[in-house]
Structures are given as structure tokens and as C-alpha cells.
Design an enzyme around this catalytic site. Structure first.
Site, PDB file in Angstrom:
ATOM      1  CB  SER A   1     -13.977 -92.081  78.728  1.00  0.00           C
ATOM      2  OG  SER A   1     -14.360 -90.805  77.767  1.00  0.00           O
TER       3      SER A   1
ATOM      4  CG  HIS B   1     -11.549 -92.360  75.355  1.00  0.00           C
ATOM      5  ND1 HIS B   1     -13.195 -92.620  75.357  1.00  0.00           N
ATOM      6  CD2 HIS B   1     -10.392 -93.374  74.608  1.00  0.00           C
ATOM      7  CE1 HIS B   1     -13.897 -93.979  75.019  1.00  0.00           C
ATOM      8  NE2 HIS B   1     -12.170 -94.479  74.767  1.00  0.00           N
TER       9      HIS B   1
ATOM     10  CG  ASP C   1     -13.788 -97.986  74.298  1.00  0.00           C
ATOM     11  OD1 ASP C   1     -13.920 -98.698  73.548  1.00  0.00           O
ATOM     12  OD2 ASP C   1     -12.698 -97.025  73.882  1.00  0.00           O
TER      13      ASP C   1
END
Length: 186
Positions: free
Chosen positions: A11, A38, A130
């Protein structure tokens, strides 16, 4: 042990870590690399073009039903969940998970379901949690778990969450992660 697939979740700060990891992988790598990074839903091919400049492997964004082949770095397209099925990929527009689509958890859990102990899961830098559930799924099926050393991450929240929740096999810098993948897959 032969590892059939390497799944990587990243991310915030992931571009830098991915660049370093992929730059250490040889063209002859025997396992495909699959990345859920992401990113903004409108960032279409920018990531693949960026990463292609730093690796000898072929980088491509996945299209639905693409066959999984060694020698490639597969990227989850922006705004799609990427799932591993038996020998190919599937894309989904199901609701975001943990505010993310692509979701690292979705990718990791599907890879664990199909490849069991032959999966290596890698969690990199990021600002949310996540990937924790997905890494747990990989470990529960006896796969390997690698997490970026939080001291080397641009944002340490995601690697720290993984380390706190999962009995990881290695905590390494991006360069060391690349070297470990080569060792485990070739």
C-alpha cells in the site's frame, strides 16, 4: 518444496519497495509474482510501466481469465479484486474490503485456497491492516510468510499488523525479500 506462486501486498510506499524487490529477481525465476498494490482507481497502466523499467521479468496487468505463467509479474488492475483460481486469474468488482479494491486479503486467501503450502505471501509497507487475514490463511495452509522490516517501510502500520497477528517466517528489507524469493523459488 516447490513454491508455485508468490503473492505480494503493498500500500502506501509500495512503489519503492516493489522496485527494489523486483529488481533483484532473475528472468529465469520459476514462480510467477502476483501483486496487489493499493492505488487510485483511475491509475490505469502507470504502475506496470514504472515497474517494467526496474525488472527483467515481464510486467502486466491481469485481464480476466489470464493463464498464470512463471516469468511474469502480474498486477491487480486498479479498482478490481484479483483472485487466483486453478491455473488462471479471475477479476471481481465486489465491494471494497478494508476500503481497498484490489484487496490484499482477497488475493492471498484465494492463492492459499488453490496452492496451499506452495504459496509465499509477502506483506510490504502500508497504512492499514489489509493482508493480515490473507497472510493468516497462507500460514494456516503451511505456506510461507514474509513481511517487510517495519524499520525499512515508508509506512510501518501494515507490516507491524502482520507481524503482530501472524507467526511470520521472515522479517526482511526489500532487497533481502528479493533474495529470499530467488532462494525459495529457484
Amino acid at each position: 518444496m516447490v513454491f508455485k506462486i508468490v503473492v505480494i501486498g503493498a500500500s502506501l510506499g509500495g512503489f519503492t519497495a516493489l522496485k527494489e524487490i523486483l529488481g533483484n529477481l532473475p528472468k529465469s525465476l520459476k514462480s510467477p509474482i502476483v501483486v496487489a498494490q493499493h492505488r487510485h482507481r483511475e491509475s490505469y497502466s502507470t504502475l506496470s510501466e514504472f515497474l517494467q523499467k526496474h525488472t527483467s521479468l515481464q510486467v502486466r496487468e491481469v485481464e480476466d481469465k489470464d493463464e498464470i505463467v512463471p516469468g511474469y509479474v502480474y498486477l491487480a488492475p486498479a479498482d478490481y479484486h484479483l483472485l487466483v483460481e486453478c491455473g488462471f486469474f479471475a477479476l471481481s468488482t465486489d465491494e471494497p474490503i478494508s476500503y481497498a479494491r484490489p484487496s490484499i486479503d482477497v488475493l492471498f486467501e484465494s492463492a492459499a485456497d488453490i496452492y496451499g503450502e506452495q504459496v509465499i505471501g509477502v506483506i510490504l509497507t502500508g497504512a492499514n491492516e489489509d493482508g493480515v487475514q490473507g497472510l493468516k490463511a497462507i500460514k494456516s495452509r503451511l505456506g510461507m510468510a514474509i513481511v517487510q522490516d517495519p524499520t525499512t517501510a515508508e509506512c510501518s502500520v501494515m507490516p507491524k499488523a502482520a507481524i503482530n497477528a501472524v507467526a511470520v517466517d521472515w522479517i526482511l528489507s526489500p532487497k533481502e525479500i528479493g533474495q529470499k524469493i530467488v532462494y525459495l523459488c529457484n
